[in-house]
Design an enzyme around this catalytic site. Sequence first.
Site, mmCIF file in Angstrom:
data_model
loop_
_atom_site.group_PDB
_atom_site.id
_atom_site.type_symbol
_atom_site.label_atom_id
_atom_site.label_comp_id
_atom_site.label_asym_id
_atom_site.label_seq_id
_atom_site.Cartn_x
_atom_site.Cartn_y
_atom_site.Cartn_z
ATOM 1 N N ALA A 94 0.824 -1.211 0.000
ATOM 2 C CA ALA A 94 0.000 0.000 0.000
ATOM 3 C C ALA A 94 0.859 1.263 0.000
ATOM 4 C CB ALA A 94 -0.922 -0.015 1.221
ATOM 5 N N ARG A 103 -3.087 8.104 -10.525
ATOM 6 C CA ARG A 103 -4.255 8.097 -11.423
ATOM 7 C C ARG A 103 -5.562 8.442 -10.704
ATOM 8 N NH1 ARG A 103 -3.230 2.328 -13.991
ATOM 9 N NH2 ARG A 103 -1.975 2.143 -12.099
ATOM 10 N N LYS A 131 -4.425 6.947 -2.268
ATOM 11 C CA LYS A 131 -5.380 6.061 -2.958
ATOM 12 C C LYS A 131 -6.074 5.079 -2.026
ATOM 13 C CE LYS A 131 -4.050 2.643 -5.994
ATOM 14 N NZ LYS A 131 -3.791 2.072 -7.324
ATOM 15 N N GLY A 157 8.819 0.389 -6.711
ATOM 16 C CA GLY A 157 8.206 -0.776 -7.354
ATOM 17 C C GLY A 157 7.754 -1.826 -6.353
ATOM 18 N N ALA A 181 -46.365 20.049 13.512
ATOM 19 C CA ALA A 181 -45.666 20.463 12.296
ATOM 20 C C ALA A 181 -44.929 21.773 12.529
ATOM 21 C CB ALA A 181 -46.662 20.626 11.161
HETATM 22 C C1 UD1 Z 1 1.230 -4.733 -10.722
HETATM 23 C C2 UD1 Z 1 1.979 -5.897 -11.371
HETATM 24 C C3 UD1 Z 1 1.249 -6.277 -12.660
HETATM 25 C C4 UD1 Z 1 -0.180 -6.628 -12.365
HETATM 26 C C5 UD1 Z 1 -0.880 -5.471 -11.614
HETATM 27 C C6 UD1 Z 1 -2.230 -5.940 -11.136
HETATM 28 C C7 UD1 Z 1 4.328 -5.562 -10.819
HETATM 29 C C8 UD1 Z 1 5.662 -5.182 -11.310
HETATM 30 N N1 UD1 Z 1 3.327 -5.498 -11.678
HETATM 31 O O1 UD1 Z 1 1.331 -3.633 -11.627
HETATM 32 O O2 UD1 Z 1 1.910 -7.411 -13.267
HETATM 33 O O3 UD1 Z 1 -0.872 -6.912 -13.578
HETATM 34 O O4 UD1 Z 1 -0.124 -5.085 -10.467
HETATM 35 O O5 UD1 Z 1 -2.928 -4.878 -10.558
HETATM 36 O O6 UD1 Z 1 4.196 -5.936 -9.658
HETATM 37 N N2 UD1 Z 1 3.119 -0.531 -4.454
HETATM 38 C C9 UD1 Z 1 3.996 -0.362 -3.406
HETATM 39 N N3 UD1 Z 1 5.214 0.211 -3.648
HETATM 40 C C10 UD1 Z 1 5.598 0.588 -4.904
HETATM 41 C C11 UD1 Z 1 4.706 0.393 -5.968
HETATM 42 C C12 UD1 Z 1 3.483 -0.167 -5.712
HETATM 43 O O7 UD1 Z 1 3.682 -0.699 -2.269
HETATM 44 O O8 UD1 Z 1 6.708 1.089 -5.038
HETATM 45 C C13 UD1 Z 1 1.797 -1.115 -4.183
HETATM 46 C C14 UD1 Z 1 0.673 -0.176 -4.588
HETATM 47 O O9 UD1 Z 1 0.297 0.654 -3.505
HETATM 48 C C15 UD1 Z 1 -0.429 -1.156 -4.969
HETATM 49 C C16 UD1 Z 1 0.328 -2.398 -5.445
HETATM 50 O O10 UD1 Z 1 1.638 -2.267 -4.947
HETATM 51 O O11 UD1 Z 1 -1.245 -1.509 -3.886
HETATM 52 C C17 UD1 Z 1 0.351 -2.511 -6.949
HETATM 53 O O12 UD1 Z 1 1.006 -1.387 -7.466
HETATM 54 P P1 UD1 Z 1 0.656 -0.753 -8.881
HETATM 55 O O13 UD1 Z 1 1.495 0.416 -9.106
HETATM 56 O O14 UD1 Z 1 -0.819 -0.602 -8.998
HETATM 57 O O15 UD1 Z 1 1.170 -1.949 -9.814
HETATM 58 P P2 UD1 Z 1 0.871 -2.103 -11.330
HETATM 59 O O16 UD1 Z 1 1.796 -1.244 -12.092
HETATM 60 O O17 UD1 Z 1 -0.574 -1.950 -11.555
HETATM 61 MG MG MG Z 2 -2.385 -1.408 -10.056
#
Ligand code: UD1
Ligand code: MG
Length: 431
Positions: free
Chosen positions: A9, A15, A22, A81, A353
């Site tokens: 999270a 977005r 979020k 990531g 009333a």
């Molecule tokens: C990720 C997956 C993708 C999958 C998608 C499904 C990876 C590399 N990709 O992509 O294959 O189809 O989810 O929804 O994992 N988060 C962190 N730290 C970060 C980045 C993200 O905690 O640095 C958390 C976000 O808060 C979120 C979750 O990880 O709850 C997913 O992150 P998000 O950026 O939505 O991943 P996607 O790019 O959608």
């Molecule tokens: Mg996502």
Amino acid sequence: MNVSVVILAAGQGTRMKSNLPKVLHEISGKPMLFHAIEVAQKISDDITIILFHEADMIKSKIKEIYSNINFHIQDAVNFPGTGGAMMGVSTKYEKTLILNGDMPLVTDEALHNLIGQKSDITMSVIKLVNPSGYGRVVIENEEVKHIVEQKDCNEEQLKINDVNAGVYCIKSELLKKYIPTLKNDNAQKEYYLTDIIEMAVNDNLHIKPIFVNEEEFKGVNSKLDLSHAEDIMQTRIRSHWMREGVIMRLPNTIYIDSRAIFEGECNIENGVSIIGNCHIKNSHIKAGSVIENSKITHSDIGPMARVRPDSDLIDTHIGNFVEIKKSTLNGVKAGHLSYIGDASVEAGTNIGAGTITCNYDGKAKHKTVIGKNVFIGSDSQLVAPVNIPDNVMIAAGTTVTKNPSSGDLVLSRTTQKSIANFFYKFFGTKK
Ligand code: UD1
Ligand code: MG
């Protein structure tokens, strides 16, 4: 069950186009992240939430409600990531289930299916007609071989419609082994959790894809997604309560908070909103009424009435355009056009009333206490603080500023005058 849960999270959620992180955006009255926490609590007593963006604020909101949660702050500047999120996280049990904080619709039944598999890694896969935006999953002989993020896909991979839903159940020892070795040599220069799949394949391990339903594993990334998720959650909440015996006229027009509780036989008409922590027992809520953080027992409310927080209505009838706030009414009738705030009213009392409790003097709020069998005539004002004892009659149009005694008729009107034939003099019409 021997499984720990990690909820990712830390992401900002750009977005969503919002200052609110979020995962704090609400679905049916509860932040998305809280839905994920509640599902995690049904599965494990070892839960870790990964935070970064607005970590302190999110952490304190979680702590207000939940205990026994571990927090891990991601070094998202140096290790961005989903893989970066898992760096330095240690879990207690043999397996680790990884969930996303932006997935409020996932159920524990669906997760049990993922946890129950024997493979080294089990991952959730959705088959989509339009896979755009998701990581694509390469499956051969019913085993996952590779996950490619959309931005790293070639022409051929872009056509794959098996996508990664982002929920995995992994042997904890594998996380310990693979996470520190992740690299960020990809289009987004991020550390991808999904890269551990290829590492496991190279070690000849088994990665099982479990096909899951999009409706449960939907990620919420925008306000449009938020509204779709709300729609799905509302259908679930209403269906649950109808199965429990609540009558709903036109259920699709009714909003019910996830914290609401119904007991006995209740009837909820169209256009009703039940907001916050409400407890409604053997009551009828008529069309267009709004009930917020209140208790309603053996009562009928509306149509078009508003019951604001901290009200407790028992054996009471509230009619159209009546607003109640922070008041207890027990055995009362208030049929039309009234405001009752910061008051307590007892059995047999009739509120005419247009009655208003004037509870605010411009600086502070004051209480109105009304006893049993009080008859309040229409268009009366009760200027608080005021105490009306049992068996009092208040004449229509009265402004009550002093406490009457039991048995009194209270009357504050100017004497009526009539001027004979004034109408004809003024308009010049003859009789
Ligand atoms: C990720 C997956 C993708 C999958 C998608 C499904 C990876 C590399 N990709 O992509 O294959 O189809 O989810 O929804 O994992 N988060 C962190 N730290 C970060 C980045 C993200 O905690 O640095 C958390 C976000 O808060 C979120 C979750 O990880 O709850 C997913 O992150 P998000 O950026 O939505 O991943 P996607 O790019 O959608
Ligand atoms: Mg996502």
